[in-house]
Design a protein around this motif. Structure first.
Motif, short mmCIF file in Angstrom:
data_model
loop_
_atom_site.label_atom_id
_atom_site.label_comp_id
_atom_site.label_asym_id
_atom_site.label_seq_id
_atom_site.Cartn_x
_atom_site.Cartn_y
_atom_site.Cartn_z
N LEU A 309 43.56 28.37 45.94
CA LEU A 309 42.62 28.62 44.86
C LEU A 309 41.44 27.64 44.93
O LEU A 309 40.28 28.04 44.77
CB LEU A 309 43.34 28.50 43.51
CG LEU A 309 42.47 28.67 42.26
CD1 LEU A 309 41.74 30.01 42.27
CD2 LEU A 309 43.32 28.53 41.00
N ALA A 310 41.72 26.37 45.15
CA ALA A 310 40.64 25.39 45.25
C ALA A 310 39.75 25.70 46.44
O ALA A 310 38.51 25.60 46.35
CB ALA A 310 41.22 23.98 45.37
N GLY A 311 40.35 26.05 47.57
CA GLY A 311 39.56 26.37 48.75
C GLY A 311 38.63 27.54 48.52
O GLY A 311 37.46 27.52 48.92
N GLU A 312 39.12 28.58 47.87
CA GLU A 312 38.30 29.76 47.62
C GLU A 312 37.24 29.49 46.56
O GLU A 312 36.09 29.93 46.67
CB GLU A 312 39.18 30.95 47.21
CG GLU A 312 40.17 31.40 48.27
CD GLU A 312 39.50 31.92 49.54
OE1 GLU A 312 38.27 32.11 49.55
OE2 GLU A 312 40.22 32.14 50.53
N LEU A 313 37.59 28.74 45.50
CA LEU A 313 36.62 28.43 44.46
C LEU A 313 35.44 27.63 44.99
O LEU A 313 34.32 27.75 44.49
CB LEU A 313 37.29 27.65 43.32
CG LEU A 313 37.99 28.47 42.24
CD1 LEU A 313 38.76 27.54 41.30
CD2 LEU A 313 36.99 29.30 41.46
#
Length: 396
Positions: A309-313
């Motif tokens: 999630l952090a990577g995509e955000l």
């Protein structure tokens, strides 16, 4: 990017760590007055182990690791009827190579993020109002603030999910049981083994070693009844009634239960949410996907989900695009991780003496073909995702 994360368990602080690394302004809100102590032992498997290594936190995790040698089914006299040593499946079996109490893992993650994120304990989100460019959050303590993103990492009974997605009954599937968990003194004869005892009537008692002279007792039972919200005294009365007359170590567990400072009781449920985001609100970990304690990959899915999630955000053009890519990347992994083991609740808590004997016989064959090959595929679920090396998360 201003992000509000609800939940300071495992998923929330892990997401805070990665988002801060990418330059986000992160606040974590938790309704408990402080980090929650205790909890059962959780394991780091497969891709989740890789995530912790990328965070640089593996030395801290290993320093708090519980030395568990294996899992054993015992009878009412404490005699082993079947056992599975930790090394049988290369450290990825019922007891994994890296086991750590939930409270200790939470503390490691919070300590690693305490200077990077703002923690607000003793508060919760009371209302969410979404706009095209942000989310207005009203806090139970008073006041409203705007965030770009709100992440619900607040567990099976998620308050964020209830506010943004709908009632709990739409997403939480009861599996037909309840469980209690609390700390007791280590009896001194576990030798690092997790012991479990099945009693007729779908009742299961367990004792799991910890560090520092304590152990974790568990008392679970099958039932079709739904008991709703009970206070602590009512929960303990229910457990005492259900385990009346059960042997092994159960009488000592019941005697210790009223004084346990970390007593925990809840239904045994799964969580299934078809789409993990609504506007600028997204779900992470048990709030969006939970296979129940029976499935055994909740911690791993939380840690891996936080990383993805952090990577995509921090790499997608918009939050909505990031959320869609997060779900696409995690979908197969979550589908595998939320599958129940063979037999489900009935396999975990057999009703009859015959079914209990058959369970022990089945477990006794786990180290031999063909059962060993079948279980190896079951435990391999922890590796069912390839982690992308997001440049936004790996830059110094």
């Amino acid at each position: 990017m201003r992000v509000l994360i609800s939940g300071a368990g495992i998923a929330g602080p892990a997401l805070a760590w990665w988002l801060h690394r990418a330059g986000a302004d992160v606040t974590v809100i938790e309704k408990a007055p402080g980090p929650r102590p205790g909890g059962h032992a959780v394991d780091l498997r497969g891709a989740a182990r890789t995530v912790v290594e990328r965070m640089g936190l593996m030395p801290d995790v290993l320093a708090h690791r519980v030395d568990e040698r294996g899992f054993a089914l015992v009878d009412e006299h404490g005699r082993r009827r079947a056992s599975m040593p930790a090394e049988l499946f290369g450290g990825e079996g019922i007891v994994a190579e890296i086991e750590i109490s939930r409270g200790d893992l939470t503390r490691v993650l919070i300590d690693a993020t305490r200077d990077q994120a703002t923690y607000r304990f003793g508060d919760r989100i009371a209302a969410l109002t979404q706009h095209d460019d942000g989310v207005d959050v009203t806090f139970a303590s008073g006041g409203t603030e705007r965030y770009d993103i709100v992440a619900g990492a607040d567990g099976v009974h998620s308050g964020v999910r209830a506010l943004a997605f709908g009632p709990e009954t739409d997403y939480v599937r009861p599996l037909g049981g309840y469980g209690a968990l609390f700390t007791v003194g280590d009896p001194g004869d576990l030798a690092g083994w997790f012991h479990m005892f099945n009693a007729p009537g779908g009742r299961v008692a367990g004792l799991r070693p910890e560090r520092g002279g304590t152990a974790k007792a568990s008392l679970s039972f099958r039932t079709r009844e739904r008991h709703g919200r009970l206070d602590r005294a009512a929960q303990q009365r229910l457990v005492t009634e259900r385990f009346a007359g059960v042997g092994w170590r159960v009488p000592s567990f019941l005697a210790a239960m009223p004084d346990a400072g970390d007593f925990y009781f809840d239904s045994i449920d799964q969580v299934h949410v078809d789409r993990w985001h609504r506007g600028r609100v997204v779900l992470l970990g048990d709030a969006g996907y939970c296979g129940s304690p029976l499935a055994g990959l909740g911690t791993s899915m939380s840690l891996v989900g936080a990383y993805v999630l952090a990577g995509e955000l921090t790499s997608a053009g918009t939050p909505m695009a990031a959320f869609a890519r997060y779900q696409e990347a995690m979908a197969a992994y979550v589908a595998e991780g939320t599958q129940l083991p063979p037999g489900g609740m009935a396999g975990f808590a057999p009703n009859s003496r015959l079914a209990i004997r058959l369970r022990a016989l089945s477990m006794g064959s786990m180290g031999r073909w063909p059962m060993k090959q079948l279980l190896a595929r079951q435990f391999a679920k922890a590796e069912a995702i390839t982690l992308q090396p997001y440049p936004t998360l790996t830059a110094p």
